[in-house]
Write an enzyme that holds these catalytic residues in place. Structure first.
Site, PDB file in Angstrom:
ATOM      1  N   GLY A  71     -33.781  12.591  -4.548  1.00 37.54           N
ATOM      2  CA  GLY A  71     -35.522  12.397  -4.715  1.00 37.54           C
ATOM      3  C   GLY A  71     -36.009  12.507  -3.826  1.00 37.54           C
ATOM      4  N   GLY A  73     -37.467   9.704  -1.330  1.00 37.44           N
ATOM      5  CA  GLY A  73     -37.771   8.487  -1.177  1.00 37.44           C
ATOM      6  C   GLY A  73     -38.404   8.371   0.061  1.00 37.44           C
ATOM      7  N   ARG A  74     -38.449   8.613   1.002  1.00 34.94           N
ATOM      8  CA  ARG A  74     -39.394   8.289   1.294  1.00 34.94           C
ATOM      9  C   ARG A  74     -40.147  10.290   2.472  1.00 34.94           C
ATOM     10  NH1 ARG A  74     -35.289   6.519   6.653  1.00 34.94           N
ATOM     11  NH2 ARG A  74     -33.926   7.784   6.321  1.00 34.94           N
ATOM     12  N   LYS A  94     -40.366  12.756   6.747  1.00 35.55           N
ATOM     13  CA  LYS A  94     -39.570  12.032   6.868  1.00 35.55           C
ATOM     14  C   LYS A  94     -40.074  10.607   6.889  1.00 35.55           C
ATOM     15  CE  LYS A  94     -34.567  11.710   7.459  1.00 35.55           C
ATOM     16  NZ  LYS A  94     -33.921  12.319   7.785  1.00 35.55           N
ATOM     17  N   ASP A 106     -38.044   1.361   0.959  1.00 37.59           N
ATOM     18  CA  ASP A 106     -39.508   1.006   1.761  1.00 37.59           C
ATOM     19  C   ASP A 106     -40.383   2.228   1.627  1.00 37.59           C
ATOM     20  OD1 ASP A 106     -38.126   1.735   4.172  1.00 37.59           O
ATOM     21  OD2 ASP A 106     -38.494  -0.063   5.065  1.00 37.59           O
ATOM     22  N   GLY A 107     -39.206   3.217   2.289  1.00 35.24           N
ATOM     23  CA  GLY A 107     -39.941   4.712   2.407  1.00 35.24           C
ATOM     24  C   GLY A 107     -40.443   4.895   4.190  1.00 35.24           C
ATOM     25  N   ARG A 164     -31.473  22.360  -2.110  1.00 36.34           N
ATOM     26  CA  ARG A 164     -29.990  21.665  -2.188  1.00 36.34           C
ATOM     27  C   ARG A 164     -29.160  21.331  -3.146  1.00 36.34           C
ATOM     28  NH1 ARG A 164     -32.171  16.569   0.958  1.00 36.34           N
ATOM     29  NH2 ARG A 164     -34.447  16.897   1.005  1.00 36.34           N
ATOM     30  N   ASP A 233     -26.772  16.142  -1.633  1.00 31.34           N
ATOM     31  CA  ASP A 233     -27.870  16.310  -1.572  1.00 31.34           C
ATOM     32  C   ASP A 233     -28.063  16.234  -0.055  1.00 31.34           C
ATOM     33  OD1 ASP A 233     -26.643  13.845  -1.449  1.00 31.34           O
ATOM     34  OD2 ASP A 233     -29.392  12.797  -1.389  1.00 31.34           O
ATOM     35  N   ASP A 243     -30.512  16.797   7.399  1.00 31.30           N
ATOM     36  CA  ASP A 243     -29.729  15.140   7.601  1.00 31.30           C
ATOM     37  C   ASP A 243     -29.619  14.470   8.472  1.00 31.30           C
ATOM     38  OD1 ASP A 243     -30.552  12.643   6.301  1.00 31.30           O
ATOM     39  OD2 ASP A 243     -31.001  13.649   4.321  1.00 31.30           O
TER      40      ASP A 243
HETATM   41  P1  AMP Z   1     -30.269  10.533   2.786  1.00 31.57           P
HETATM   42  O1  AMP Z   1     -29.346   9.204   3.568  1.00 31.57           O
HETATM   43  O2  AMP Z   1     -31.495  10.160   4.243  1.00 31.57           O
HETATM   44  O3  AMP Z   1     -29.699  11.518   2.544  1.00 31.57           O
HETATM   45  O4  AMP Z   1     -31.258   9.582   1.777  1.00 31.57           O
HETATM   46  C1  AMP Z   1     -30.160   9.339   0.305  1.00 31.57           C
HETATM   47  C2  AMP Z   1     -31.483   8.895  -0.599  1.00 31.57           C
HETATM   48  O5  AMP Z   1     -32.466   7.611   0.028  1.00 31.57           O
HETATM   49  C3  AMP Z   1     -32.801  10.076  -0.595  1.00 31.57           C
HETATM   50  O6  AMP Z   1     -33.118   9.963  -1.888  1.00 31.57           O
HETATM   51  C4  AMP Z   1     -33.774   9.832  -0.095  1.00 31.57           C
HETATM   52  O7  AMP Z   1     -34.967   9.747  -0.121  1.00 31.57           O
HETATM   53  C5  AMP Z   1     -33.589   7.871   0.082  1.00 31.57           C
HETATM   54  N1  AMP Z   1     -33.998   6.678   0.868  1.00 31.57           N
HETATM   55  C6  AMP Z   1     -33.159   6.849   1.843  1.00 31.57           C
HETATM   56  N2  AMP Z   1     -34.283   5.538   3.322  1.00 31.57           N
HETATM   57  C7  AMP Z   1     -34.890   5.835   1.981  1.00 31.57           C
HETATM   58  C8  AMP Z   1     -36.043   4.188   2.083  1.00 31.57           C
HETATM   59  N3  AMP Z   1     -36.290   4.180   3.558  1.00 31.57           N
HETATM   60  N4  AMP Z   1     -37.393   4.485   1.424  1.00 31.57           N
HETATM   61  C9  AMP Z   1     -36.714   5.046   0.540  1.00 31.57           C
HETATM   62  N5  AMP Z   1     -36.352   5.596   0.262  1.00 31.57           N
HETATM   63  C10 AMP Z   1     -35.025   6.127   0.505  1.00 31.57           C
HETATM   64 MG    MG Z   2     -30.427  12.998   2.430  1.00 31.54          MG
END
Ligand code: AMP
Ligand code: MG
Length: 475
Positions: A71, A73-74, A94, A106-107, A164, A233, A243
């Site tokens: 989901g 996350g940030r 993002k 940390d979002g 996705r 995803d 991404d």
């Molecule tokens: P990604 O590698 O960008 O596809 O991220 C994979 C997952 O990790 C997704 O669910 C993102 O929302 C979560 N995510 C990546 N970086 C962060 C962050 N700094 N804080 C919270 N969630 C993150």
């Molecule tokens: Mg992603």
């Protein structure tokens, strides 16, 4: 599958870059977007009446392992806009703060990686390859703690949608068949409306996603793009690239090239991308099984048969693209399958060329522009990149006999890609507060096929001492 949410406040927001053309396409006034109210929108702090920002749930296979709940996350989906062409587009942030899907994160996001997504997605778009776009990057004025403290930023992303493969995996894992069906119906109406008229709409949806992904990955391969984190995803239903984390363009041609610092097994190496795309589509097929047929064996048979068409579709798209790269695009006299310039012969010629490039670790981007020079009669650039006159001249002679179209080559072979050493240089400067090199490079890659005087440094291969390039995810 979504939770209402809003962006985190930013102490000192500042627009670092705004794609004014994209803003206009979306019917947004660039001057307003730069105003305090516009910036609050780009941070997810205030949205137009009626908009209801959400964090979306999805699942996904990451490096082959299944996570049932990933989901946003940030990230935050602000809402949908109708663009100038009448198409629905998602506006998404993002780095906008922690959400209930943040797990340990940390979002937040740092300036460097968000500018990187802006730059690389711009380049991919300018090459005519389907992709999510970046509308803007806003520095938040907040410090983000990574290995070192870094300036924080929020990226505003525009996508045909954020559906996705992982969205379908999530719906399937809930066991709620009605949810899965509604999601599939939504994907059909939004992205693949032709499937609604097919005898088996859900099978047709799967085939349409497969076709879009086969074409997309072929386009990546043809320009030397390494996505770097092809988790399910990060695989869209629309067929757009999504991404931009550890992505990079090839310098030296080597199919085993991996840039991502965490990809120890080389799962997402350049040369593995078509196979990984097919693997991800198999996960989509599994998620869709209950919609394909009520009898599970029959559903599996249908899915397997459709999946089996991937290699052929991919090869077809790649072969067509490589013919254009060699200036030998389809022509009536080249249609005869047994002709020296026929499709099979040209594909074989292209494969021999790639072997030469691999042996010499020649710069992938420069090689095709050098070939165009050779088509115009100047073989010196090719000889510099491939110092093996015997093999190279034999290849050139066979190729030139087919009368390659140099101007046509220059229309499909980029002269400017975001070169890794220059990306690093520009992002380091931006992180230290100077965005000028970044903005210059953004302009250069926005017209990737038009060679301009004074930009030689952007077309030159990486210096010898640049070494093995490493990129990072989720930063
Ligand atoms: P990604 O590698 O960008 O596809 O991220 C994979 C997952 O990790 C997704 O669910 C993102 O929302 C979560 N995510 C990546 N970086 C962060 C962050 N700094 N804080 C919270 N969630 C993150
Ligand atoms: Mg992603």
């Amino acid at each position: 599958m979504a939770i209402p949410w809003q962006g985190a406040p930013a102490p000192d927001p500042r627009v670092l870059v705004l794609d004014e053309q994209l803003a206009a396409e979306l019917g947004l006034d660039p001057a307003w977007l730069r105003s305090p109210d516009g910036v609050q929108l780009l941070l997810g702090r205030s949205v137009p009446a009626g908009a209801a920002p959400v964090a979306q749930a999805y699942a996904g296979h990451q490096f082959g392992g299944f996570s049932p709940r990933l989901g946003d996350g940030r990230a935050l989906l602000l809402g949908e806009l109708v663009d100038a062409h009448g198409r629905l587009r998602d506006l998404h942030l993002k780095g906008s703060g922690r959400t209930p899907f943040a797990r340990g994160g940390d979002g937040l996001a740092a300036v460097g990686p968000m500018l990187r997504e802006h730059l690389v997605s711009r380049a991919v778009h300018a090459m005519g390859i389907p992709t999510t776009r970046s509308l803007a990057v806003v520095a938040t004025g907040r410090t983000v703690q990574r290995e070192t403290p870094l300036p924080g930023a929020v990226l505003a992303r525009v996508a045909a949608s954020h559906l996705r493969v992982g969205s379908f995996q999530y719906a399937r894992a809930t066991g709620d068949l009605d949810l899965l069906r509604r999601l599939a119906d939504h994907a059909i109406s939004r992205h693949h409306p032709g499937a609604a008229r097919a005898p088996q709409p859900y099978l047709a949806l799967f085939e349409a996603v497969l076709a879009a992904q086969a074409s997309l990955v072929a386009r990546w391969m043809l320009v030397g793009f390494v996505h770097g984190v092809m988790n399910t995803d990060n695989t869209t239903i629309s067929g757009e690239t999504i991404d931009y984390g550890p992505c990079a363009f090839l310098d030296a041609y080597d199919p085993s090239t991996v840039y991502s610092s965490i990809d120890h097994g080389g799962r997402y190496a350049y040369g593995n991308q078509p196979a990984v795309a097919q693997w991800n589509l198999a996960r989509l097929a599994e998620a869709l099984l209950p919609l394909l047929h009520e009898d599970e064996d029959e559903a599996v048979r249908l899915a397997t048969e459709a999946l089996g068409t991937f290699p052929e579709r991919y090869r077809g798209a790649w072969a067509e693209g490589v013919r254009a790269k060699l200036g030998l695009a389809a022509r009536p006299d080249r249609e005869d399958p047994s002709a020296p310039g026929g499709p099979a012969a040209v594909t074989a010629l292209a494969e021999e060329l790639l072997e030469l490039l691999a042996v010499h670790r020649a710069d992938f981007t420069s090689s095709f522009r050098a070939l165009a020079a050779a088509a115009r009669g100047d073989a010196a650039p090719v000889h510099r990149l491939l110092p093996d006159p015997g093999a190279v001249d034999a290849w050139l002679a066979r190729w030139r006999a087919l009368e390659p179209d140099a101007a046509g080559m220059d229309r499909v072979n980029p002269v400017y890609v975001p070169r890794n050493h220059l990306v690093e240089e520009a992002l380091t400067a931006a992180t230290e507060g100077d965005t000028a090199p970044f903005l210059r490079m953004l302009e250069v890659v926005s017209a990737p096929f038009d060679e301009r005087p004074g930009l030689e440094r952007y077309a030159a291969p990486a210096p010898e001492d640049f070494g093995a390039y490493r990129t990072f995810c989720g930063t």
